[in-house]
Design a protein around this motif. Structure first.
Motif, PDB file in Angstrom:
ATOM      1  N   GLY A   1       1.724  -0.459   4.663  1.00  0.00           N
ATOM      2  CA  GLY A   1       0.821  -1.446   4.903  1.00  0.00           C
ATOM      3  C   GLY A   1       0.438  -1.807   6.431  1.00  0.00           C
ATOM      4  O   GLY A   1       1.112  -1.176   7.209  1.00  0.00           O
ATOM      5  N   SER A   2      -0.581  -2.821   6.593  1.00  0.00           N
ATOM      6  CA  SER A   2      -0.931  -2.885   8.051  1.00  0.00           C
ATOM      7  C   SER A   2      -1.305  -4.593   8.035  1.00  0.00           C
ATOM      8  O   SER A   2      -1.794  -4.683   9.199  1.00  0.00           O
ATOM      9  CB  SER A   2      -2.067  -2.033   8.334  1.00  0.00           C
ATOM     10  OG  SER A   2      -3.107  -2.331   7.364  1.00  0.00           O
TER      11      SER A   2
ATOM     12  N   GLU B   1       2.825  -7.152   5.836  1.00  0.00           N
ATOM     13  CA  GLU B   1       3.619  -6.035   6.351  1.00  0.00           C
ATOM     14  C   GLU B   1       4.569  -6.295   7.618  1.00  0.00           C
ATOM     15  O   GLU B   1       5.500  -5.848   7.719  1.00  0.00           O
ATOM     16  CB  GLU B   1       2.905  -4.844   6.404  1.00  0.00           C
ATOM     17  CG  GLU B   1       2.460  -4.251   4.956  1.00  0.00           C
ATOM     18  CD  GLU B   1       1.296  -5.035   4.274  1.00  0.00           C
ATOM     19  OE1 GLU B   1       1.286  -5.227   3.098  1.00  0.00           O
ATOM     20  OE2 GLU B   1       0.424  -5.752   4.882  1.00  0.00           O
TER      21      GLU B   1
ATOM     22  N   CYS C   1       6.743   1.740   9.894  1.00  0.00           N
ATOM     23  CA  CYS C   1       5.748   1.124   9.103  1.00  0.00           C
ATOM     24  C   CYS C   1       4.331   1.981   9.328  1.00  0.00           C
ATOM     25  O   CYS C   1       3.913   2.487  10.364  1.00  0.00           O
ATOM     26  CB  CYS C   1       5.268  -0.269   9.765  1.00  0.00           C
ATOM     27  SG  CYS C   1       3.986  -1.236   8.720  1.00  0.00           S
TER      28      CYS C   1
ATOM     29  N   ALA D   1      -2.152   4.014   4.131  1.00  0.00           N
ATOM     30  CA  ALA D   1      -1.652   3.389   2.913  1.00  0.00           C
ATOM     31  C   ALA D   1      -1.903   4.241   1.791  1.00  0.00           C
ATOM     32  O   ALA D   1      -1.212   4.206   0.566  1.00  0.00           O
ATOM     33  CB  ALA D   1      -1.647   1.878   2.737  1.00  0.00           C
ATOM     34  N   SER D   2      -3.163   4.575   1.731  1.00  0.00           N
ATOM     35  CA  SER D   2      -3.665   5.299   0.609  1.00  0.00           C
ATOM     36  C   SER D   2      -3.122   6.794   0.616  1.00  0.00           C
ATOM     37  O   SER D   2      -3.526   7.663  -0.359  1.00  0.00           O
ATOM     38  CB  SER D   2      -5.197   5.405   0.470  1.00  0.00           C
ATOM     39  OG  SER D   2      -5.792   5.859   1.659  1.00  0.00           O
TER      40      SER D   2
ATOM     41  N   ALA E   1       6.552  -1.151  -0.372  1.00  0.00           N
ATOM     42  CA  ALA E   1       5.115  -1.047  -0.160  1.00  0.00           C
ATOM     43  C   ALA E   1       4.601  -2.354  -0.276  1.00  0.00           C
ATOM     44  O   ALA E   1       5.132  -3.455  -0.954  1.00  0.00           O
ATOM     45  CB  ALA E   1       4.569  -0.304  -1.377  1.00  0.00           C
ATOM     46  N   GLY E   2       3.677  -2.719   0.686  1.00  0.00           N
ATOM     47  CA  GLY E   2       3.224  -4.175   0.704  1.00  0.00           C
ATOM     48  C   GLY E   2       1.877  -4.233   0.020  1.00  0.00           C
ATOM     49  O   GLY E   2       1.962  -5.148  -0.725  1.00  0.00           O
ATOM     50  N   PRO E   3       0.898  -3.434  -0.095  1.00  0.00           N
ATOM     51  CA  PRO E   3      -0.376  -3.624  -0.724  1.00  0.00           C
ATOM     52  C   PRO E   3       0.077  -3.307  -2.186  1.00  0.00           C
ATOM     53  O   PRO E   3       0.638  -2.389  -2.470  1.00  0.00           O
ATOM     54  CB  PRO E   3      -1.307  -2.998  -0.060  1.00  0.00           C
ATOM     55  CG  PRO E   3      -0.635  -1.888   0.876  1.00  0.00           C
ATOM     56  CD  PRO E   3       0.683  -2.534   1.017  1.00  0.00           C
TER      57      PRO E   3
ATOM     58  N   ARG F   1       3.788  -7.265  -6.231  1.00  0.00           N
ATOM     59  CA  ARG F   1       4.203  -7.186  -4.879  1.00  0.00           C
ATOM     60  C   ARG F   1       4.221  -8.616  -4.460  1.00  0.00           C
ATOM     61  O   ARG F   1       3.739  -9.464  -4.929  1.00  0.00           O
ATOM     62  CB  ARG F   1       3.196  -6.311  -4.085  1.00  0.00           C
ATOM     63  CG  ARG F   1       1.745  -6.343  -4.369  1.00  0.00           C
ATOM     64  CD  ARG F   1       1.025  -7.624  -4.032  1.00  0.00           C
ATOM     65  NE  ARG F   1      -0.339  -7.726  -4.508  1.00  0.00           N
ATOM     66  CZ  ARG F   1      -1.047  -8.787  -4.381  1.00  0.00           C
ATOM     67  NH1 ARG F   1      -0.507  -9.891  -3.655  1.00  0.00           N
ATOM     68  NH2 ARG F   1      -2.265  -9.038  -4.585  1.00  0.00           N
TER      69      ARG F   1
ATOM     70  N   ASP G   1       0.066 -12.025   0.236  1.00  0.00           N
ATOM     71  CA  ASP G   1      -0.320 -12.421   1.482  1.00  0.00           C
ATOM     72  C   ASP G   1      -1.299 -13.294   1.513  1.00  0.00           C
ATOM     73  O   ASP G   1      -2.271 -13.063   1.065  1.00  0.00           O
ATOM     74  CB  ASP G   1      -1.027 -10.802   2.088  1.00  0.00           C
ATOM     75  CG  ASP G   1      -1.073 -10.905   3.747  1.00  0.00           C
ATOM     76  OD1 ASP G   1      -0.918 -11.987   4.225  1.00  0.00           O
ATOM     77  OD2 ASP G   1      -1.326  -9.907   4.348  1.00  0.00           O
TER      78      ASP G   1
END
Length: 336
Positions: A11-12, A16, A34, A52-53, A72-74, A290, A293
């Protein structure tokens, strides 16, 4: 502790960055990667130029570095099956499978699961045809909540105060397709009143351990007005007394974990329950698969141990349901 090769966060965003900070805090000498990261993350971790995709690229990045654990963040990569891709290569991963991620990927799936298992949530109807949805509104008391069934980056929810707003929301999602296929199906549900809270837990099959709760603020404008956003800010810990925590565990989180196992979709990862504290008790507004955010930014500094260690202990049956919030219980007050 993580095994050889270090730790990998996908993630970004701010979530993350908080995850990377958390891992660096607990494992100061362990390599942390990351992808794709951002300039701020790049100051405390090694950023990899992989989107991330890009599931193939992420799997190869982890495999080539012998990463000990990926987080995984998103939500989109999880719903797309990133955990399954890592599992197929035998790579350790903290996050639910595509089947389990349907709790967030489809609001209709989550609502139907809750109805079948008696998990408290708002009354609702699911619609695939905009004509049927619009006809339903004519006989429904206002306000109502209109939700796109699929992922919409936290923006696919409209709290409609009157019939015109509700009609506009249905057309916006189902006819104009503002959220693409995410709005092909919608959920129309009753409007709940009370105070909202974001409750997080580690889940491994039927085992559940609470993390500190938080409260985020979604509305764009002051005074809790305006359209929903992905989150304008958050605070933690949210004051949940012991009786209320037990009720959330016993009536919502543990039954959901059991229901997912019975449905052949065992959940393994971080489960986020967005709750409304109604006069009748806590009810589920939504599930996410998850960390939230911005909630991650206020929850992670409160944890007494690192997430990888906590999940390892949960999987081994050595982590109690409230172990991770014991150090914050004094600050959470005595709300019952």
């Amino acid at each position: 502790m993580p095994s050889r090769g270090g730790l990998f966060v996908i993630g970004s965003g701010g979530r993350e960055h908080a995850l990377v900070w958390h891992l660096r805090r607990h494992y100061p000498t362990t390599p942390v990667y990351c992808a794709p990261g951002n300039p701020g993350i790049g100051r405390i971790a090694t950023c990899l130029p992989v989107a991330a995709s890009d599931a193939d690229g992420l799997v190869e990045a982890a495999a080539s570095r012998g990463v000990g654990l990926t987080i995984a963040g998103p939500e989109a990569p999880l719903v797309a099956g990133l955990a399954d891709r890592f599992a197929a290569r035998g790579l350790p991963f903290l996050g639910p499978s595509a089947a389990a991620s349907a709790l967030e990927g489809s609001k209709a799936f989550a609502k139907d699961l809750m109805r079948r298992w008696g998990i408290p949530t708002a009354d609702y109807r699911v619609f695939d045809d905009p004509k049927d949805a619009l006809a339903h509104l004519e006989s429904t008391s206002m306000p109502v909540v209109v939700k796109a069934d699929g992922l919409a980056a936290g923006k696919g929810v409209v709290v409609a105060g009157d019939l015109d707003e509700a009609r506009a929301a249905v057309r916006w999602m189902m006819i104009d397709r503002v959220f693409g296929d995410a709005g092909r199906r919608i959920v129309i549900e009753e409007h709940l009143t009370g105070e909202e809270a974001s409750v997080f837990a580690l889940v491994d099959g039927e085992a559940v351990a609470l993390l500190p709760a938080a409260q985020d603020h979604k509305r764009l404008h002051d005074g809790d007005r305006g359209p929903n956003t992905g989150g304008m800010g958050a605070a933690a810990p949210f004051p949940l007394g012991g009786g209320l925590r037990r009720r959330i565990l016993q009536e919502i989180l543990e039954p959901t974990a059991v229901a997912m196992c019975r449905a052949g979709r065992p959940y393994r990862g971080i489960l986020f329950a967005g709750l409304m504290m109604t006069p009748a008790g806590p009810k589920v507004l939504e599930f996410n698969c998850r960390l939230g955010d911005p909630e991650a930014q206020v929850i992670l500094p409160l944890l007494p141990v690192a997430l990888p260690d906590a999940f390892h202990e949960l999987a081994r049956g050595r982590l109690g349901p409230e172990t991770l919030i014991a150090n914050t219980s004094g600050a959470q007050g005595a709300r019952e």
